[in-house]
Design a protein around this motif. Structure first.
Motif, PDB file in Angstrom:
ATOM      1  N   LEU A 187       0.818  -1.217   0.000  1.00 54.30           N
ATOM      2  CA  LEU A 187       0.000   0.000   0.000  1.00 54.30           C
ATOM      3  C   LEU A 187       0.850   1.264   0.000  1.00 54.30           C
ATOM      4  CD1 LEU A 187      -2.814   1.306   0.170  1.00 54.30           C
ATOM      5  CD2 LEU A 187      -2.582   1.227   2.661  1.00 54.30           C
ATOM      6  N   ALA A 188       1.856   1.318   0.869  1.00 60.02           N
ATOM      7  CA  ALA A 188       2.681   2.521   0.990  1.00 60.02           C
ATOM      8  C   ALA A 188       4.153   2.232   0.737  1.00 60.02           C
ATOM      9  CB  ALA A 188       2.492   3.140   2.377  1.00 60.02           C
ATOM     10  N   ALA A 189       4.439   1.188  -0.030  1.00 56.58           N
ATOM     11  CA  ALA A 189       5.833   0.791  -0.266  1.00 56.58           C
ATOM     12  C   ALA A 189       6.643   1.913  -0.905  1.00 56.58           C
ATOM     13  CB  ALA A 189       5.880  -0.455  -1.141  1.00 56.58           C
ATOM     14  N   ASP A 190       6.026   2.706  -1.776  1.00 53.28           N
ATOM     15  CA  ASP A 190       6.738   3.768  -2.476  1.00 53.28           C
ATOM     16  C   ASP A 190       7.205   4.858  -1.514  1.00 53.28           C
ATOM     17  OD1 ASP A 190       5.928   2.587  -5.063  1.00 53.28           O
ATOM     18  OD2 ASP A 190       3.955   3.252  -4.428  1.00 53.28           O
ATOM     19  N   VAL A 191       6.541   4.974  -0.385  1.00 56.23           N
ATOM     20  CA  VAL A 191       6.900   5.967   0.621  1.00 56.23           C
ATOM     21  C   VAL A 191       7.747   5.350   1.722  1.00 56.23           C
ATOM     22  CG1 VAL A 191       6.006   7.536   2.385  1.00 56.23           C
ATOM     23  CG2 VAL A 191       4.851   7.352   0.179  1.00 56.23           C
ATOM     24  N   VAL A 192       7.306   4.222   2.266  1.00 57.58           N
ATOM     25  CA  VAL A 192       7.960   3.605   3.423  1.00 57.58           C
ATOM     26  C   VAL A 192       9.279   2.945   3.039  1.00 57.58           C
ATOM     27  CG1 VAL A 192       7.737   1.870   5.235  1.00 57.58           C
ATOM     28  CG2 VAL A 192       5.772   3.280   4.617  1.00 57.58           C
ATOM     29  N   GLY A 193       9.322   2.222   1.915  1.00 52.72           N
ATOM     30  CA  GLY A 193      10.522   1.507   1.521  1.00 52.72           C
ATOM     31  C   GLY A 193      10.681   0.203   2.274  1.00 52.72           C
ATOM     32  N   TYR A 194      11.933  -0.221   2.499  1.00 49.81           N
ATOM     33  CA  TYR A 194      12.184  -1.490   3.193  1.00 49.81           C
ATOM     34  C   TYR A 194      13.590  -1.466   3.763  1.00 49.81           C
ATOM     35  CZ  TYR A 194      15.193  -2.991  -0.668  1.00 49.81           C
ATOM     36  OH  TYR A 194      16.206  -3.082  -1.590  1.00 49.81           O
ATOM     37  N   ILE A 195      13.897  -2.431   4.677  1.00 50.70           N
ATOM     38  CA  ILE A 195      15.254  -2.603   5.181  1.00 50.70           C
ATOM     39  C   ILE A 195      15.755  -3.980   4.758  1.00 50.70           C
ATOM     40  CG2 ILE A 195      14.877  -1.073   7.139  1.00 50.70           C
ATOM     41  CD1 ILE A 195      14.743  -3.546   8.926  1.00 50.70           C
ATOM     42  N   ASP A 196      17.078  -4.103   4.621  1.00 54.43           N
ATOM     43  CA  ASP A 196      17.646  -5.370   4.172  1.00 54.43           C
ATOM     44  C   ASP A 196      17.984  -6.274   5.355  1.00 54.43           C
ATOM     45  OD1 ASP A 196      19.933  -4.328   5.314  1.00 54.43           O
ATOM     46  OD2 ASP A 196      20.937  -3.910   3.406  1.00 54.43           O
ATOM     47  N   GLY A 197      18.674  -7.368   5.084  1.00 54.53           N
ATOM     48  CA  GLY A 197      19.009  -8.328   6.124  1.00 54.53           C
ATOM     49  C   GLY A 197      19.930  -7.777   7.194  1.00 54.53           C
ATOM     50  N   ASP A 198      20.676  -6.719   6.867  1.00 53.82           N
ATOM     51  CA  ASP A 198      21.552  -6.076   7.849  1.00 53.82           C
ATOM     52  C   ASP A 198      20.847  -4.949   8.589  1.00 53.82           C
ATOM     53  OD1 ASP A 198      23.721  -7.706   7.163  1.00 53.82           O
ATOM     54  OD2 ASP A 198      24.232  -6.409   5.467  1.00 53.82           O
ATOM     55  N   ARG A 199      19.526  -4.858   8.392  1.00 58.28           N
ATOM     56  CA  ARG A 199      18.690  -3.854   9.060  1.00 58.28           C
ATOM     57  C   ARG A 199      19.089  -2.436   8.662  1.00 58.28           C
ATOM     58  NH1 ARG A 199      15.256  -5.726  12.431  1.00 58.28           N
ATOM     59  NH2 ARG A 199      15.007  -3.763  13.531  1.00 58.28           N
ATOM     60  N   ARG A 200      19.463  -2.263   7.413  1.00 59.82           N
ATOM     61  CA  ARG A 200      19.768  -0.946   6.872  1.00 59.82           C
ATOM     62  C   ARG A 200      18.717  -0.579   5.843  1.00 59.82           C
ATOM     63  NH1 ARG A 200      22.882   1.783   9.945  1.00 59.82           N
ATOM     64  NH2 ARG A 200      23.405   3.139   8.188  1.00 59.82           N
ATOM     65  N   GLY A 201      18.193   0.637   5.940  1.00 52.90           N
ATOM     66  CA  GLY A 201      17.176   1.093   5.007  1.00 52.90           C
ATOM     67  C   GLY A 201      17.717   1.180   3.598  1.00 52.90           C
ATOM     68  N   GLN A 202      16.957   0.656   2.642  1.00 56.94           N
ATOM     69  CA  GLN A 202      17.394   0.626   1.255  1.00 56.94           C
ATOM     70  C   GLN A 202      16.496   1.431   0.322  1.00 56.94           C
ATOM     71  OE1 GLN A 202      20.331  -0.808   0.257  1.00 56.94           O
ATOM     72  NE2 GLN A 202      20.615  -1.080   2.459  1.00 56.94           N
ATOM     73  N   ALA A 203      15.352   1.868   0.802  1.00 56.44           N
ATOM     74  CA  ALA A 203      14.441   2.648  -0.041  1.00 56.44           C
ATOM     75  C   ALA A 203      13.493   3.420   0.870  1.00 56.44           C
ATOM     76  CB  ALA A 203      13.648   1.734  -0.981  1.00 56.44           C
ATOM     77  N   GLY A 204      12.870   4.453   0.306  1.00 57.09           N
ATOM     78  CA  GLY A 204      11.847   5.199   1.023  1.00 57.09           C
ATOM     79  C   GLY A 204      12.327   5.814   2.334  1.00 57.09           C
ATOM     80  N   ILE A 205      11.357   6.001   3.223  1.00 61.50           N
ATOM     81  CA  ILE A 205      11.634   6.597   4.529  1.00 61.50           C
ATOM     82  C   ILE A 205      12.578   5.725   5.349  1.00 61.50           C
ATOM     83  CG2 ILE A 205      10.543   7.181   6.735  1.00 61.50           C
ATOM     84  CD1 ILE A 205      10.237   9.258   4.503  1.00 61.50           C
ATOM     85  N   GLU A 206      12.505   4.421   5.160  1.00 54.72           N
ATOM     86  CA  GLU A 206      13.420   3.529   5.876  1.00 54.72           C
ATOM     87  C   GLU A 206      14.877   3.894   5.576  1.00 54.72           C
ATOM     88  OE1 GLU A 206      12.633   1.554   8.175  1.00 54.72           O
ATOM     89  OE2 GLU A 206      11.073   0.100   7.681  1.00 54.72           O
ATOM     90  N   ARG A 207      15.118   4.417   4.397  1.00 51.46           N
ATOM     91  CA  ARG A 207      16.478   4.815   4.022  1.00 51.46           C
ATOM     92  C   ARG A 207      16.782   6.258   4.417  1.00 51.46           C
ATOM     93  NH1 ARG A 207      18.727   5.211  -2.226  1.00 51.46           N
ATOM     94  NH2 ARG A 207      20.655   6.334  -1.735  1.00 51.46           N
ATOM     95  N   SER A 208      15.912   7.181   4.043  1.00 49.43           N
ATOM     96  CA  SER A 208      16.218   8.602   4.265  1.00 49.43           C
ATOM     97  C   SER A 208      16.127   9.010   5.726  1.00 49.43           C
ATOM     98  CB  SER A 208      15.282   9.480   3.420  1.00 49.43           C
ATOM     99  OG  SER A 208      13.939   9.369   3.862  1.00 49.43           O
TER     100      SER A 208
END
Length: 595
Positions: free
Chosen positions: A181-202
């Motif tokens: 639903l909000a993937a374009d905004v929220v993003g995701y984190i990788d296996g090392d718990r680092r944000g790679q996209a969206g708000i999870e990154r910025s």
């Protein structure tokens, strides 16, 4: 005589022997005792001296080193796991949260039930094939990985089986309950718990709670001694990152966009809704998208929000901004009339309207209603190229919107020398071609028409709030910048209203509401220069309500297929669906037209 002498001799030896046995120790014997005592005391003194030297070495010379070694054995450095902060929308609906998950290993050599029984029960809980599990259990005796991210409820069911040989290891995983639903905004984190996209990154720093390493005492057998733990070292704040996004509006926007992309067999699309008063984004949807819970199964380009990171030529949706520039510069007034015969020669180039037809005598409002390229060229020709170029820079072309979403790029405007020397450059810019920007930056610029002329910063982060809703940290945004006067912007908004009530934007009309809008059907620039014959971008941008402008809605569809694919037929219906959801959510009252 011989016999007598022999007896005297024996008697004499006997007497001497008895005397030796009964005599008092002499001087020689005393010297032997003293020697032995000396040896013993020497050994003791030397040993004591050596022990003293060794103790000195241990306590003084090696003391710090040994103390450090002892403490390292007695103390344990622990960095406790602190969950990442939750992400919530403006209504406190959870968009991202850390949750415990379990990795399941199976060791058949430890089973206390038959392989068939274990396989049958695990298959029911895990949704796997029992026969395949049996085969694996018979082939390997230990260390079989069955799952790396079981939810807690599933783990509880496995614990309830009380089977030996099931090894459940707990860890934390990021979970996105709204999925795409909000993937374009929220993003995701990788296996090392680092944000790679969206708000999870910025917003990595705001989402990570502060942690500190603590030293705990250990007993002789190596176990931790909780009595010596610092008080409250496992406690952490309850702050959550709140966004401006409204999940309800987001859902409507995604549904409308997906439906129309499928209908028009389009490449991609986006919808953006912004509160022009402060720049907060109520919805930002791109399609196609991805599920952040299973990001590894999607193509990398999907992780890049193209509404923020890709440039395009806006076409006719930029015309209202050019009208505002001309009004503010004083080269036109709202009642000026221009002759549109369908074509105009600029240097060695011929410019035509999109429909290759003329519109006759048109005032400013009709130029917008009928999307007249000829009328726009004639308006901008009243300005000096250098002055027009300065205005384009003033409204933000060549810069970026400074949003809090990652991967934003600068918009592009040709060098001033080239722009001012070649007459074709201001002419094409008048109807939104020859320069490029992002969809988000267009929303930012059009937002200045909806808030009295201010350029605000589009953003999705509201701030850090606690569980009671109290705001603790707000992001630092660039202050609004006045670019147009309120009088100018209200005139342009009222002209845009006629586009919806009488012109190309009529498919976005909503009964009882005054809506301003502008359609756009722009050619797509080719990778090697020029424009593509078989590709276009259709869009529709709107402002509502007209009597008190506040909200900006942009719908954009890239490369729709079909002869009737225009901004009015493809994008305007999407924007209408979104506005119909926005009106009750924001409590926008109906209003009467002042036409």
């Amino acid at each position: 005589m011989g016999l007598k002498n022999l007896r005297d001799s024996q008697q004499q030896r006997f007497s001497q022997s008895r005397w030796k046995k009964n005599r008092i120790p002499g001087q020689h014997q005393k010297r032997g005792v003293r020697f032995r005592l000396f040896v013993v005391w020497s050994i003791l003194i030397i040993a004591g001296f050596g022990l003293g030297i060794h103790l000195y070495s241990l306590q003084i010379i090696q003391g710090p080193k040994l103390t450090k070694a002892a403490r390292s054995q007695q103390m344990f450095n622990m960095r406790p796991f602190i969950p990442r902060r939750k992400i919530i929308d403006r209504n406190r609906d959870v968009l991202a949260i850390d949750r415990p998950v379990y990795t399941l290993y199976v060791h058949p050599n430890q089973f206390n039930y038959t392989i068939e029984e274990v396989a049958s029960n695990l298959a029911k809980i895990l949704g796997k094939d029992a026969t395949e599990l049996e085969t694996r259990f018979r082939k390997h005796k230990s260390g079989i990985l069955l799952s790396h991210a079981l939810p807690e409820a599933t783990a509880d069911r496995l614990y309830a089986l009380r089977f030996d040989g099931l090894d459940l290891r707990r860890k934390y995983s990021r979970y996105y309950p709204k999925e795409d639903l909000a993937a374009d905004v929220v993003g995701y984190i990788d296996g090392d718990r680092r944000g790679q996209a969206g708000i999870e990154r910025s917003q990595q720093k705001m989402l990570e709670r502060p942690t500190r390493t603590v030293r705990l005492s250990r007993s002789g057998n190596g176990s931790l001694m909780p009595d010596y733990a610092p008080e409250g070292f496992l406690h952490f704040d309850d702050l959550q990152l709140q966004l401006t996004i409204d999940s309800r509006l987001q859902r409507t926007a995604r549904s409308a966009l997906t439906k129309n992309l499928k209908k028009w067999k389009a490449k991609r699309g986006a919808v953006i809704v912004m509160d022009a008063w402060d720049g907060s984004l109520l919805a930002l949807v791109c399609s196609p998208t991805y599920n952040p819970n299973r990001y590894s199964k999607k193509d990398i380009p999907l992780f890049r929000n193209w509404a923020v990171a890709d440039l395009y030529e806006p076409g006719s949706t930029f015309k209202p901004l050019n009208i505002a520039i001309a009004l503010e510069a004083g080269v036109i007034n709202p009642f000026d009339v221009f002759n549109d015969n369908g074509t105009i020669q600029v240097a060695d180039s011929t410019i035509k309207n999109a429909d290759n037809k003329g519109n006759g005598q048109v005032d400013i409002a009709k130029i917008l209603q009928r999307s007249s390229n000829i009328g726009m060229v004639k308006i901008i020709q009243r300005m000096r190229p250098s002055s027009y170029y300065s205005w384009l820079e003033k409204i933000g072309l060549g810069e970026r919107s400074r949003t809090d979403l990652p991967s934003e790029v600068n918009s592009r405007l040709k060098p001033e020398k080239e722009f001012t020397i070649k007459p074709i450059e201001p002419a094409t810019a008048s109807f939104g071609q020859g320069f490029s920007l992002t969809p988000l930056q267009l929303v930012q610029m059009v937002g200045s028409l909806g808030n009295g002329g201010k350029l605000v910063t589009p953003h999705v982060v509201e701030g850090l709030v606690d569980s009671k809703g109290k705001m603790h940290v707000k992001p630092d945004l660039s202050p609004p910048r006045q670019i147009f006067s309120p009088g100018t912007t209200q005139k342009v908004v009222e002209m845009m209203e006629t586009v919806v009530s009488k012109g190309t934007g009529k498919p976005a009309e909503i009964s009882g509401y005054r809506i301003a809008g502008k359609t756009g059907t722009a050619q797509k620039a080719g990778p090697n220069g020029g424009y593509l014959d078989d590709a276009k971008i259709t869009s529709f941008v709107s402002i509502l309500p007209v009597n008190s402008p506040r909200y900006v809605v942009l719908a954009i569809v890239d490369e729709p297929k079909g002869e009737n694919a225009y901004g009015s037929t493809v994008a305007a219906p999407i924007a209408k669906s979104v506005m119909e959801a926005l009106i009750p959510l924001e409590g926008i009252a109906p209003e009467k037209s002042n036409e």
